[in-house]
Design a protein around this motif. Structure first.
Motif, PDB file in Angstrom:
ATOM      1  N   VAL A   1       1.925  45.393  17.837  1.00  0.00           N
ATOM      2  CA  VAL A   1       0.293  45.713  18.164  1.00  0.00           C
ATOM      3  C   VAL A   1      -0.373  44.140  17.899  1.00  0.00           C
ATOM      4  O   VAL A   1      -1.371  43.712  18.627  1.00  0.00           O
ATOM      5  N   LEU A   2       0.289  43.311  16.925  1.00  0.00           N
ATOM      6  CA  LEU A   2      -0.218  42.097  17.069  1.00  0.00           C
ATOM      7  C   LEU A   2      -0.332  40.972  18.069  1.00  0.00           C
ATOM      8  O   LEU A   2      -0.902  40.397  18.355  1.00  0.00           O
ATOM      9  N   PHE A   3       1.085  41.149  18.762  1.00  0.00           N
ATOM     10  CA  PHE A   3       1.135  40.408  19.810  1.00  0.00           C
ATOM     11  C   PHE A   3       0.204  40.819  21.159  1.00  0.00           C
ATOM     12  O   PHE A   3      -0.714  40.063  21.725  1.00  0.00           O
ATOM     13  N   PHE A   4       0.028  42.063  21.116  1.00  0.00           N
ATOM     14  CA  PHE A   4      -1.152  42.546  22.031  1.00  0.00           C
ATOM     15  C   PHE A   4      -2.375  41.948  21.529  1.00  0.00           C
ATOM     16  O   PHE A   4      -3.219  41.758  22.461  1.00  0.00           O
ATOM     17  N   ALA A   5      -2.781  42.277  20.468  1.00  0.00           N
ATOM     18  CA  ALA A   5      -4.018  41.628  20.056  1.00  0.00           C
ATOM     19  C   ALA A   5      -4.233  40.269  20.158  1.00  0.00           C
ATOM     20  O   ALA A   5      -5.498  40.027  20.599  1.00  0.00           O
ATOM     21  N   GLY A   6      -3.295  39.364  20.076  1.00  0.00           N
ATOM     22  CA  GLY A   6      -3.446  38.130  20.519  1.00  0.00           C
ATOM     23  C   GLY A   6      -3.780  37.852  21.878  1.00  0.00           C
ATOM     24  O   GLY A   6      -4.549  36.921  22.154  1.00  0.00           O
ATOM     25  N   VAL A   7      -3.003  38.569  22.599  1.00  0.00           N
ATOM     26  CA  VAL A   7      -3.145  38.495  24.074  1.00  0.00           C
ATOM     27  C   VAL A   7      -4.372  38.911  24.388  1.00  0.00           C
ATOM     28  O   VAL A   7      -5.074  38.134  25.367  1.00  0.00           O
ATOM     29  N   ALA A   8      -4.814  39.963  24.099  1.00  0.00           N
ATOM     30  CA  ALA A   8      -6.189  40.448  24.240  1.00  0.00           C
ATOM     31  C   ALA A   8      -7.372  39.611  23.946  1.00  0.00           C
ATOM     32  O   ALA A   8      -8.303  39.388  24.585  1.00  0.00           O
ATOM     33  N   PHE A   9      -7.389  39.093  22.715  1.00  0.00           N
ATOM     34  CA  PHE A   9      -8.163  38.080  22.185  1.00  0.00           C
ATOM     35  C   PHE A   9      -8.361  36.710  22.928  1.00  0.00           C
ATOM     36  O   PHE A   9      -9.346  36.375  23.338  1.00  0.00           O
TER      37      PHE A   9
END
Length: 263
Positions: free
Chosen positions: A126-134
């Motif tokens: 979830v954190l990795f996807f959040a970083g990519v989305a950000f």
């Protein structure tokens, strides 16, 4: 004693090892199949060309009117969208891939270890996807606006599609990895390598490190550097809180008993 009566030194160890290899092979095949299915689906709809258009949208929106990306390699118009589709397929199938990893290692873990590993796998994803989305939805727009504001009027921007893909992947990896700070803190604390108190004492040093890392791995503009450093500092605080929580709730039974006895 005859050879036929000698105990088999490999008995009880060879067969389980082979069975583990077979299980590993099967789970790798399932992961590859999941990625392949996602690739086929994405290749049909929305199509590799559309996926690349979506990926290039933050840059194209900030190019001068009428300007587009260019391809300096004859096969780039074909290969680059395929690479983007493969990347999107892997990210789409990542939950299945991580589940296969979890299913393979889970039988060898104790109950208290399972309580630690599964949340870490989910949270790190979830954190990795959040970083990519950000990075995609916020950072790119700010960075490209900042860069275009400095471009001389005599220069027509026409970025190469391969160079842009390389830039995007580096930025995605940088922000995805930066957002894993809480996971790293939890692992270090749970393994007893660094205590939560040490993390608190190290807070001021980490702020300096975060800005140094941001200056090294992001483009040379203030916007992208602040966009990476500030979330890292905030996530460091989240990591301290999460480390306290995980250390408390994932102790082995004997650790809990020893702690109770000592108190």
């Amino acid at each position: 004693m005859s050879d036929s009566n000698k105990p088999d030194e490999l008995n009880g160890s060879e067969q389980p090892f082979v069975s583990h290899l077979i299980e590993l092979r099967d789970r790798l095949i399932r992961a590859v199949i999941a990625i392949g299915v996602c690739f086929v689906v994405l290749a049909i709809y929305p199509s590799p060309a559309t996926l690349y258009d979506w990926l290039a949208m933050p840059l194209v929106q900030h190019l001068p009117k009428g300007a587009t990306l260019i391809a300096t390699n004859p096969i780039s118009p074909f290969m680059v969208p395929i690479k983007v589709t493969m990347l999107a397929a892997f990210m789409l199938a990542l939950p299945v891939v991580l589940y296969q990893i979890w299913a393979f290692v889970a039988p060898g873990l104790y109950t208290h270890e399972k309580r630690l590993v599964l949340p870490l796998i989910v949270s790190s994803t979830v954190l990795f996807f959040a970083g990519v989305a950000f990075c995609y939805f916020f950072v790119f727009g700010k960075v490209f606006t900042f860069i275009q504001s400095f471009a001389p009027k005599s220069i027509t921007a026409a970025p190469d599609i391969e160079a842009y893909l390389s830039f995007v992947l580096n930025m995605f990896l940088a922000f995805g990895a930066a957002f894993e700070v809480p996971v790293v803190l939890v692992i270090l604390a749970r393994m007893g390598i660094v205590s939560v108190e040490k993390f608190k004492e190290f807070r001021s040093y980490f702020i300096v490190i975060a800005f140094v890392i941001a200056a090294v791995i992001t483009p040379p503009d203030v916007v992208s550097q602040l966009s990476l450093a500030i979330p890292m500092c905030l996530l460091y605080e989240v990591g301290i809180w999460a480390a306290q929580l995980f250390v408390k709730h994932t102790k082995a039974p004997e650790e809990s008993e020893d702690a109770a006895a000592s108190s």
